[in-house]
Design a protein around this motif. Structure first.
Motif, PDB file in Angstrom:
ATOM      1  N   ASP A 197      27.220 -35.157  44.275  1.00 23.21           N
ATOM      2  CA  ASP A 197      25.759 -34.955  44.234  1.00 23.21           C
ATOM      3  C   ASP A 197      25.398 -33.833  43.277  1.00 23.21           C
ATOM      4  O   ASP A 197      24.519 -33.009  43.549  1.00 23.21           O
ATOM      5  CB  ASP A 197      25.204 -34.623  45.634  1.00 23.21           C
ATOM      6  CG  ASP A 197      25.358 -35.787  46.602  1.00 23.21           C
ATOM      7  OD1 ASP A 197      25.488 -36.932  46.128  1.00 23.21           O
ATOM      8  OD2 ASP A 197      25.353 -35.548  47.819  1.00 23.21           O
ATOM      9  N   ASP A 198      26.067 -33.791  42.132  1.00 20.37           N
ATOM     10  CA  ASP A 198      25.877 -32.710  41.164  1.00 20.37           C
ATOM     11  C   ASP A 198      25.171 -33.259  39.921  1.00 20.37           C
ATOM     12  O   ASP A 198      25.801 -33.828  39.026  1.00 20.37           O
ATOM     13  CB  ASP A 198      27.221 -32.088  40.792  1.00 20.37           C
ATOM     14  CG  ASP A 198      27.070 -30.737  40.110  1.00 20.37           C
ATOM     15  OD1 ASP A 198      26.144 -30.597  39.286  1.00 20.37           O
ATOM     16  OD2 ASP A 198      27.870 -29.827  40.398  1.00 20.37           O
ATOM     17  N   PHE A 199      23.853 -33.068  39.866  1.00 18.29           N
ATOM     18  CA  PHE A 199      23.053 -33.598  38.768  1.00 18.29           C
ATOM     19  C   PHE A 199      23.461 -33.014  37.429  1.00 18.29           C
ATOM     20  O   PHE A 199      23.429 -33.700  36.402  1.00 18.29           O
ATOM     21  CB  PHE A 199      21.559 -33.319  39.016  1.00 18.29           C
ATOM     22  CG  PHE A 199      20.669 -33.785  37.898  1.00 18.29           C
ATOM     23  CD1 PHE A 199      20.384 -35.125  37.726  1.00 18.29           C
ATOM     24  CD2 PHE A 199      20.127 -32.870  36.999  1.00 18.29           C
ATOM     25  CE1 PHE A 199      19.569 -35.557  36.692  1.00 18.29           C
ATOM     26  CE2 PHE A 199      19.311 -33.288  35.958  1.00 18.29           C
ATOM     27  CZ  PHE A 199      19.030 -34.636  35.807  1.00 18.29           C
ATOM     28  N   ALA A 200      23.854 -31.737  37.412  1.00 18.10           N
ATOM     29  CA  ALA A 200      24.239 -31.083  36.161  1.00 18.10           C
ATOM     30  C   ALA A 200      25.405 -31.812  35.498  1.00 18.10           C
ATOM     31  O   ALA A 200      25.423 -32.019  34.279  1.00 18.10           O
ATOM     32  CB  ALA A 200      24.610 -29.623  36.418  1.00 18.10           C
ATOM     33  N   ILE A 201      26.384 -32.215  36.296  1.00 15.75           N
ATOM     34  CA  ILE A 201      27.539 -32.937  35.761  1.00 15.75           C
ATOM     35  C   ILE A 201      27.132 -34.323  35.273  1.00 15.75           C
ATOM     36  O   ILE A 201      27.511 -34.761  34.179  1.00 15.75           O
ATOM     37  CB  ILE A 201      28.647 -33.048  36.827  1.00 15.75           C
ATOM     38  CG1 ILE A 201      29.213 -31.661  37.140  1.00 15.75           C
ATOM     39  CG2 ILE A 201      29.764 -33.984  36.344  1.00 15.75           C
ATOM     40  CD1 ILE A 201      30.245 -31.659  38.260  1.00 15.75           C
ATOM     41  N   ILE A 202      26.343 -35.040  36.071  1.00 11.72           N
ATOM     42  CA  ILE A 202      25.908 -36.395  35.710  1.00 11.72           C
ATOM     43  C   ILE A 202      25.125 -36.372  34.406  1.00 11.72           C
ATOM     44  O   ILE A 202      25.350 -37.198  33.508  1.00 11.72           O
ATOM     45  CB  ILE A 202      25.049 -36.998  36.842  1.00 11.72           C
ATOM     46  CG1 ILE A 202      25.899 -37.215  38.095  1.00 11.72           C
ATOM     47  CG2 ILE A 202      24.417 -38.321  36.391  1.00 11.72           C
ATOM     48  CD1 ILE A 202      25.109 -37.637  39.315  1.00 11.72           C
ATOM     49  N   LEU A 203      24.193 -35.425  34.284  1.00  9.24           N
ATOM     50  CA  LEU A 203      23.360 -35.322  33.087  1.00  9.24           C
ATOM     51  C   LEU A 203      24.225 -35.116  31.844  1.00  9.24           C
ATOM     52  O   LEU A 203      24.012 -35.778  30.819  1.00  9.24           O
ATOM     53  CB  LEU A 203      22.380 -34.156  33.233  1.00  9.24           C
ATOM     54  CG  LEU A 203      21.469 -33.881  32.027  1.00  9.24           C
ATOM     55  CD1 LEU A 203      20.533 -35.059  31.787  1.00  9.24           C
ATOM     56  CD2 LEU A 203      20.675 -32.603  32.248  1.00  9.24           C
ATOM     57  N   GLY A 204      25.193 -34.226  31.948  1.00  7.36           N
ATOM     58  CA  GLY A 204      26.042 -33.931  30.808  1.00  7.36           C
ATOM     59  C   GLY A 204      26.808 -35.148  30.324  1.00  7.36           C
ATOM     60  O   GLY A 204      26.939 -35.376  29.117  1.00  7.36           O
ATOM     61  N   MET A 213      19.645 -45.630  40.407  1.00  2.00           N
ATOM     62  CA  MET A 213      18.905 -44.439  40.835  1.00  2.00           C
ATOM     63  C   MET A 213      17.400 -44.678  40.780  1.00  2.00           C
ATOM     64  O   MET A 213      16.659 -44.265  41.665  1.00  2.00           O
ATOM     65  CB  MET A 213      19.292 -43.235  39.968  1.00  2.00           C
ATOM     66  CG  MET A 213      20.645 -42.659  40.268  1.00  2.00           C
ATOM     67  SD  MET A 213      20.943 -41.053  39.446  1.00  2.00           S
ATOM     68  CE  MET A 213      21.104 -41.583  37.749  1.00  2.00           C
ATOM     69  N   ALA A 214      16.952 -45.360  39.718  1.00  2.00           N
ATOM     70  CA  ALA A 214      15.518 -45.611  39.551  1.00  2.00           C
ATOM     71  C   ALA A 214      14.976 -46.551  40.619  1.00  2.00           C
ATOM     72  O   ALA A 214      13.803 -46.467  40.995  1.00  2.00           O
ATOM     73  CB  ALA A 214      15.254 -46.205  38.166  1.00  2.00           C
ATOM     74  N   SER A 215      15.834 -47.442  41.134  1.00  2.00           N
ATOM     75  CA  SER A 215      15.386 -48.416  42.136  1.00  2.00           C
ATOM     76  C   SER A 215      15.000 -47.762  43.460  1.00  2.00           C
ATOM     77  O   SER A 215      14.207 -48.310  44.227  1.00  2.00           O
ATOM     78  CB  SER A 215      16.489 -49.459  42.378  1.00  2.00           C
ATOM     79  OG  SER A 215      17.617 -48.853  43.006  1.00  2.00           O
ATOM     80  N   ASP A 216      15.562 -46.604  43.754  1.00  6.73           N
ATOM     81  CA  ASP A 216      15.206 -45.858  44.971  1.00  6.73           C
ATOM     82  C   ASP A 216      15.165 -44.378  44.609  1.00  6.73           C
ATOM     83  O   ASP A 216      15.947 -43.570  45.109  1.00  6.73           O
ATOM     84  CB  ASP A 216      16.238 -46.142  46.068  1.00  6.73           C
ATOM     85  CG  ASP A 216      15.784 -45.617  47.430  1.00  6.73           C
ATOM     86  OD1 ASP A 216      14.691 -45.003  47.500  1.00  6.73           O
ATOM     87  OD2 ASP A 216      16.519 -45.801  48.413  1.00  6.73           O
ATOM     88  N   TRP A 217      14.229 -44.038  43.726  1.00  7.97           N
ATOM     89  CA  TRP A 217      14.185 -42.693  43.165  1.00  7.97           C
ATOM     90  C   TRP A 217      13.920 -41.616  44.208  1.00  7.97           C
ATOM     91  O   TRP A 217      14.458 -40.510  44.120  1.00  7.97           O
ATOM     92  CB  TRP A 217      13.144 -42.622  42.058  1.00  7.97           C
ATOM     93  CG  TRP A 217      13.068 -41.278  41.398  1.00  7.97           C
ATOM     94  CD1 TRP A 217      12.030 -40.403  41.388  1.00  7.97           C
ATOM     95  CD2 TRP A 217      14.120 -40.637  40.658  1.00  7.97           C
ATOM     96  NE1 TRP A 217      12.355 -39.262  40.685  1.00  7.97           N
ATOM     97  CE2 TRP A 217      13.633 -39.378  40.226  1.00  7.97           C
ATOM     98  CE3 TRP A 217      15.426 -41.008  40.321  1.00  7.97           C
ATOM     99  CZ2 TRP A 217      14.402 -38.496  39.479  1.00  7.97           C
ATOM    100  CZ3 TRP A 217      16.191 -40.112  39.568  1.00  7.97           C
ATOM    101  CH2 TRP A 217      15.669 -38.882  39.159  1.00  7.97           C
ATOM    102  N   SER A 218      13.101 -41.917  45.195  1.00  5.98           N
ATOM    103  CA  SER A 218      12.777 -40.906  46.208  1.00  5.98           C
ATOM    104  C   SER A 218      14.041 -40.454  46.940  1.00  5.98           C
ATOM    105  O   SER A 218      14.221 -39.250  47.199  1.00  5.98           O
ATOM    106  CB  SER A 218      11.766 -41.457  47.214  1.00  5.98           C
ATOM    107  OG  SER A 218      12.285 -42.608  47.871  1.00  5.98           O
ATOM    108  N   TYR A 219      14.922 -41.381  47.237  1.00 10.37           N
ATOM    109  CA  TYR A 219      16.169 -41.031  47.929  1.00 10.37           C
ATOM    110  C   TYR A 219      17.098 -40.269  47.004  1.00 10.37           C
ATOM    111  O   TYR A 219      17.630 -39.210  47.366  1.00 10.37           O
ATOM    112  CB  TYR A 219      16.865 -42.296  48.442  1.00 10.37           C
ATOM    113  CG  TYR A 219      18.299 -42.062  48.861  1.00 10.37           C
ATOM    114  CD1 TYR A 219      18.607 -41.361  50.023  1.00 10.37           C
ATOM    115  CD2 TYR A 219      19.362 -42.522  48.069  1.00 10.37           C
ATOM    116  CE1 TYR A 219      19.930 -41.125  50.391  1.00 10.37           C
ATOM    117  CE2 TYR A 219      20.675 -42.291  48.430  1.00 10.37           C
ATOM    118  CZ  TYR A 219      20.957 -41.603  49.590  1.00 10.37           C
ATOM    119  OH  TYR A 219      22.255 -41.374  49.941  1.00 10.37           O
ATOM    120  N   HIS A 220      17.309 -40.796  45.794  1.00 10.10           N
ATOM    121  CA  HIS A 220      18.282 -40.201  44.887  1.00 10.10           C
ATOM    122  C   HIS A 220      17.807 -38.856  44.335  1.00 10.10           C
ATOM    123  O   HIS A 220      18.620 -37.967  44.093  1.00 10.10           O
ATOM    124  CB  HIS A 220      18.594 -41.163  43.739  1.00 10.10           C
ATOM    125  CG  HIS A 220      19.373 -42.372  44.171  1.00 10.10           C
ATOM    126  ND1 HIS A 220      20.674 -42.307  44.607  1.00 10.10           N
ATOM    127  CD2 HIS A 220      19.017 -43.680  44.266  1.00 10.10           C
ATOM    128  CE1 HIS A 220      21.100 -43.508  44.931  1.00 10.10           C
ATOM    129  NE2 HIS A 220      20.118 -44.358  44.738  1.00 10.10           N
TER     130      HIS A 220
END
Length: 207
Positions: free
Chosen positions: A59-66, A106-113
């Motif tokens: 659940d680490d957005f920084a890693i995913i973004l990179g 992620m976009a399909s259930d953005w509120s959760y993600h």
């Protein structure tokens, strides 16, 4: 806490990333100039795929973004080197669509993600912003490398690439220390050494 499976995925990703840097460094030392070997890009795409999975599980957005930003730059470099066309067509399709499918999911259930990624109780908002900034700086090196190389029609690892790499790496190391993330610390410390060495080789080459 790390589960053995999550830790293994992260370590394998960092071994691939560290391996690409060490091989690039060794080949550069032999050539007495900074080189951009095909194996560097092959290990890059493999490591990026694994680290994307690691970031998702953590659940680490920084890693995913990179990983999303640099992923297709790796493929472009493999293409300009003539390697990509030799990859199995099914594997090529999997590599191409995986990030797209992940973003669509992620976009399909953005509120959760968005809650999962941006409101992780283990990562304060300021740390998420700091870590993401480090990843963006670190990843922009590949955008810079792509623009620099595309202009010249060949895959090159210029001085600016290594300066950006070292800057982003130092930020990520401090982020990883705060997060107590041995996977990131291991990979970035190895990289920081190689980035510094490549800058020294370039300085010596220019003289």
């Amino acid at each position: 806490m790390f589960s053995p499976i999550v830790f293994t995925i992260g370590i394998v990703a960092q071994i691939l990333f560290s391996g690409r840097m060490i091989l690039q460094w060794i080949l550069s030392e032999r050539a007495k100039k900074v080189v951009s070997p095909s194996i560097f890009w092959i290990l890059s795409i493999a490591g990026s795929y694994m680290l994307f999975i690691y970031g998702w599980i953590r659940d680490d957005f920084a890693i995913i973004l990179g990983q999303i930003i640099s992923y297709y730059v790796y493929i472009w470099n493999l293409g300009i080197k003539g390697v990509w066309k030799n990859v199995n067509v099914i594997l090529r399709a999997i590599l191409l669509i995986t990030p797209v499918c992940a973003i669509g999911y992620m976009a399909s259930d953005w509120s959760y993600h968005s809650t999962r990624l941006f409101h992780n109780s283990d990562i304060p908002l300021w740390l998420l912003v700091y870590g993401s900034a480090g990843q963006i700086i670190f990843t922009l090196r590949f955008v810079y490398q792509w623009l620099y190389s595309a202009k010249r029609g060949e895959s090159i690892l210029p001085r600016g690439f290594w300066i950006i790499s070292l800057t982003g790496s130092l930020i990520i190391i401090s982020y990883a220390i705060y997060r107590q993330d041995p996977v990131l610390i291991l990979g970035q410390c190895t990289g920081a050494f190689v980035y510094t060495r490549n800058l020294l080789i370039l300085q010596k080459e220019s003289k």
